[in-house]
Design an enzyme around this catalytic site. Structure first.
Site, PDB file in Angstrom:
ATOM      1  N   PHE A 161       0.836  -1.196   0.000  1.00  0.00           N
ATOM      2  CA  PHE A 161       0.000   0.000   0.000  1.00  0.00           C
ATOM      3  C   PHE A 161       0.873   1.251   0.000  1.00  0.00           C
ATOM      4  O   PHE A 161       1.733   1.428   0.858  1.00  0.00           O
ATOM      5  CB  PHE A 161      -0.914   0.011   1.228  1.00  0.00           C
ATOM      6  CG  PHE A 161      -1.877   1.166   1.247  1.00  0.00           C
ATOM      7  CD1 PHE A 161      -2.909   1.247   0.323  1.00  0.00           C
ATOM      8  CD2 PHE A 161      -1.765   2.171   2.196  1.00  0.00           C
ATOM      9  CE1 PHE A 161      -3.805   2.315   0.342  1.00  0.00           C
ATOM     10  CE2 PHE A 161      -2.653   3.236   2.228  1.00  0.00           C
ATOM     11  CZ  PHE A 161      -3.684   3.305   1.294  1.00  0.00           C
ATOM     12  N   GLY A 162       0.617   2.122  -0.954  1.00  0.00           N
ATOM     13  CA  GLY A 162       1.305   3.403  -1.034  1.00  0.00           C
ATOM     14  C   GLY A 162       0.352   4.533  -0.711  1.00  0.00           C
ATOM     15  O   GLY A 162      -0.748   4.596  -1.260  1.00  0.00           O
ATOM     16  N   TYR A 163       0.759   5.402   0.209  1.00  0.00           N
ATOM     17  CA  TYR A 163      -0.082   6.535   0.602  1.00  0.00           C
ATOM     18  C   TYR A 163       0.678   7.854   0.506  1.00  0.00           C
ATOM     19  O   TYR A 163       0.108   8.922   0.715  1.00  0.00           O
ATOM     20  CB  TYR A 163      -0.604   6.350   2.032  1.00  0.00           C
ATOM     21  CG  TYR A 163       0.503   6.131   3.042  1.00  0.00           C
ATOM     22  CD1 TYR A 163       1.143   7.203   3.645  1.00  0.00           C
ATOM     23  CD2 TYR A 163       0.908   4.848   3.385  1.00  0.00           C
ATOM     24  CE1 TYR A 163       2.172   7.003   4.548  1.00  0.00           C
ATOM     25  CE2 TYR A 163       1.928   4.636   4.285  1.00  0.00           C
ATOM     26  CZ  TYR A 163       2.556   5.716   4.875  1.00  0.00           C
ATOM     27  OH  TYR A 163       3.572   5.516   5.771  1.00  0.00           O
ATOM     28  N   GLY A 164       1.968   7.791   0.206  1.00  0.00           N
ATOM     29  CA  GLY A 164       2.809   8.973   0.042  1.00  0.00           C
ATOM     30  C   GLY A 164       3.620   8.801  -1.227  1.00  0.00           C
ATOM     31  O   GLY A 164       3.076   8.460  -2.286  1.00  0.00           O
ATOM     32  N   SER A 165       4.926   8.963  -1.123  1.00  0.00           N
ATOM     33  CA  SER A 165       5.771   8.908  -2.321  1.00  0.00           C
ATOM     34  C   SER A 165       5.752   7.544  -3.012  1.00  0.00           C
ATOM     35  O   SER A 165       6.060   7.462  -4.203  1.00  0.00           O
ATOM     36  CB  SER A 165       7.210   9.313  -1.981  1.00  0.00           C
ATOM     37  OG  SER A 165       7.789   8.390  -1.067  1.00  0.00           O
TER      38      SER A 165
ATOM     39  N   GLU B 281      11.916   2.281   3.036  1.00  0.00           N
ATOM     40  CA  GLU B 281      10.929   2.639   4.060  1.00  0.00           C
ATOM     41  C   GLU B 281      11.416   2.411   5.486  1.00  0.00           C
ATOM     42  O   GLU B 281      10.933   3.076   6.404  1.00  0.00           O
ATOM     43  CB  GLU B 281       9.626   1.865   3.826  1.00  0.00           C
ATOM     44  CG  GLU B 281       8.947   2.212   2.523  1.00  0.00           C
ATOM     45  CD  GLU B 281       8.538   3.673   2.432  1.00  0.00           C
ATOM     46  OE1 GLU B 281       7.958   4.195   3.400  1.00  0.00           O
ATOM     47  OE2 GLU B 281       8.812   4.297   1.387  1.00  0.00           O
TER      48      GLU B 281
END
Length: 191
Positions: A72-76, A153
């Site tokens: 899951f990506g929520y930023g960069s 990350e």
């Protein structure tokens, strides 16, 4: 979900909005490269995770996982995942919010005099949830791609690598997400 040959089959509009995996800066991102680019960062080497620590975190996070992996990506990660992915989908993670509460004073995004912020995914009771993108990594690529992902990350304390439920279209799936670690002093939920 059926196997696709085009990772953008569900969202062709994203094709030119997501950075090319092979030329992404984050594909080869590591502590040594950071220090080479900015020698002042050597002063913070004790703050970052060692390769062994990062690999232990990755092994623990993925211990019960097999097969394809959704991240899951929520930023960069949304626009520059640096991952070889087989599919990208819009996704929703309930009970979590995208919050700018990870403070940086070490030079990545800010200094002691002018702190910077990183986005986190934070568990928040009663919130509508967080919209983002989920990237499916084929089972054969999970080992190599998660090594790259965790180097990026989990470079230092701030996040916990956790599987959380997500909704993609009409399907409920588990996604690997990087959640705010409230035990780290740099995570400031009061912001």
């Amino acid at each position: 979900m059926p196997e696709l040959t085009d990772p953008f089959a569900h969202h062709p509009e994203l094709r030119d909005r997501i950075a090319d995996t092979e030329t992404s800066y984050f594909r080869t991102f590591n502590v040594e490269a950071i220090i080479a680019a900015d020698p002042k960062q050597e002063a913070f080497r004790d703050w970052v995770h060692t390769d062994a620590q990062r690999e232990a975190i990755r092994a623990e996070a993925l211990a019960d996982h097999s097969g394809d992996l959704w991240v899951f990506g929520y930023g960069s990660l949304m626009w520059d995942p640096a991952l070889r992915f087989a599919e990208v989908r819009r996704a929703h993670v309930a009970g979590h919010a995208r919050r700018l509460i990870l403070v940086d004073t070490r030079g990545g995004r800010g200094t002691k005099e002018a702190p910077g912020l990183f986005a986190t995914l934070d568990a928040v009771k009663g919130c509508d949830g967080c919209e983002g993108l989920a990237f499916r990594i084929a089972a054969a690529d999970v080992e190599a791609e998660t090594e790259i992902l965790f180097r990026r990350e989990m470079i230092a304390p701030g996040y916990l690598a956790r599987f959380v439920p997500a909704r993609i279209g009409d399907a409920d799936i588990r996604v690997l997400a990087f959640i705010a670690d409230h035990d780290v002093p740099d995570v400031r939920p009061d912001l």
